[in-house]
Design a protein around this motif. Structure first.
Motif, PDB file in Angstrom:
ATOM      1  N   LYS A  27       0.827  -1.199   0.000  1.00  0.00           N
ATOM      2  CA  LYS A  27       0.000   0.000   0.000  1.00  0.00           C
ATOM      3  C   LYS A  27       0.866   1.257   0.000  1.00  0.00           C
ATOM      4  CE  LYS A  27      -4.060   2.082   2.047  1.00  0.00           C
ATOM      5  NZ  LYS A  27      -5.157   1.914   2.983  1.00  0.00           N
ATOM      6  N   ARG A  30       2.214   1.740  -3.487  1.00  0.00           N
ATOM      7  CA  ARG A  30       1.161   2.178  -4.399  1.00  0.00           C
ATOM      8  C   ARG A  30       0.917   3.682  -4.256  1.00  0.00           C
ATOM      9  NH1 ARG A  30      -3.841  -0.686  -2.987  1.00  0.00           N
ATOM     10  NH2 ARG A  30      -2.555  -2.504  -3.258  1.00  0.00           N
ATOM     11  N   ALA A  59      -7.678   3.174 -11.200  1.00  0.00           N
ATOM     12  CA  ALA A  59      -7.398   1.863 -10.616  1.00  0.00           C
ATOM     13  C   ALA A  59      -6.153   1.246 -11.247  1.00  0.00           C
ATOM     14  CB  ALA A  59      -8.603   0.940 -10.783  1.00  0.00           C
ATOM     15  N   ILE A  64      -4.612  -1.696  -8.952  1.00  0.00           N
ATOM     16  CA  ILE A  64      -5.682  -2.554  -8.438  1.00  0.00           C
ATOM     17  C   ILE A  64      -5.904  -3.705  -9.415  1.00  0.00           C
ATOM     18  CG2 ILE A  64      -8.152  -2.668  -7.913  1.00  0.00           C
ATOM     19  CD1 ILE A  64      -7.875   0.215  -6.867  1.00  0.00           C
ATOM     20  N   ARG A  67      -9.501  -5.133 -12.041  1.00  0.00           N
ATOM     21  CA  ARG A  67     -10.283  -3.932 -12.371  1.00  0.00           C
ATOM     22  C   ARG A  67     -11.096  -4.071 -13.653  1.00  0.00           C
ATOM     23  NH1 ARG A  67      -4.957  -3.078 -12.906  1.00  0.00           N
ATOM     24  NH2 ARG A  67      -4.226  -2.813 -15.037  1.00  0.00           N
ATOM     25  N   ALA A  78     -12.990  -0.242  -4.466  1.00  0.00           N
ATOM     26  CA  ALA A  78     -11.576  -0.666  -4.501  1.00  0.00           C
ATOM     27  C   ALA A  78     -10.649   0.533  -4.356  1.00  0.00           C
ATOM     28  CB  ALA A  78     -11.311  -1.412  -5.819  1.00  0.00           C
ATOM     29  N   ASN A  81     -10.596   1.815  -0.772  1.00  0.00           N
ATOM     30  CA  ASN A  81      -9.964   0.895   0.180  1.00  0.00           C
ATOM     31  C   ASN A  81      -8.533   0.544  -0.179  1.00  0.00           C
ATOM     32  OD1 ASN A  81     -12.240   0.634   1.920  1.00  0.00           O
ATOM     33  ND2 ASN A  81     -13.207  -0.575   0.314  1.00  0.00           N
ATOM     34  N   SER A  82      -7.985   1.182  -1.198  1.00  0.00           N
ATOM     35  CA  SER A  82      -6.608   0.848  -1.581  1.00  0.00           C
ATOM     36  C   SER A  82      -5.601   1.700  -0.864  1.00  0.00           C
ATOM     37  CB  SER A  82      -6.427   1.012  -3.071  1.00  0.00           C
ATOM     38  OG  SER A  82      -6.576   2.357  -3.462  1.00  0.00           O
TER      39      SER A  82
END
Length: 82
Positions: A27, A30, A59, A64, A67, A78, A81-82
């Motif tokens: 995370k 990202r 995304a 993600i 997707r 998504a 919550n990423s």
């Protein structure tokens, strides 16, 4: 001094700060690799006002998986919550 995490991490300083806050490596990477991740201002368009294609592109940008099979609402969830 900020450690160099190699070419896979675009913003080493941001990555380290996120890791210190307790985020997972995935995370933190990202977020640190997202362009303009350090900018603030609250001027981004709400996810619900964006097109499905815009959400898909975002995304993709943040990495993600799955997707291409997601609905607009699933993409929104998504991304949140990423």
């Amino acid at each position: 001094m900020t450690k160099d995490h190699g070419p896979s991490i675009k913003n080493d300083e941001k990555y380290e700060a996120l890791r210190e806050e307790g985020m997972s490596k995935t995370k933190a990477a990202r977020i640190a690799n997202t362009p303009n991740s350090g900018k603030k201002g609250g001027k981004a368009e709400e996810y619900t006002e964006r097109t499905k294609q815009d959400l898909y592109n975002k995304a993709k940008e943040v990495g993600i998986k799955g997707r291409s099979n997601m609905t607009k609402q699933e993409l929104i969830n998504a991304l949140r919550n990423s």
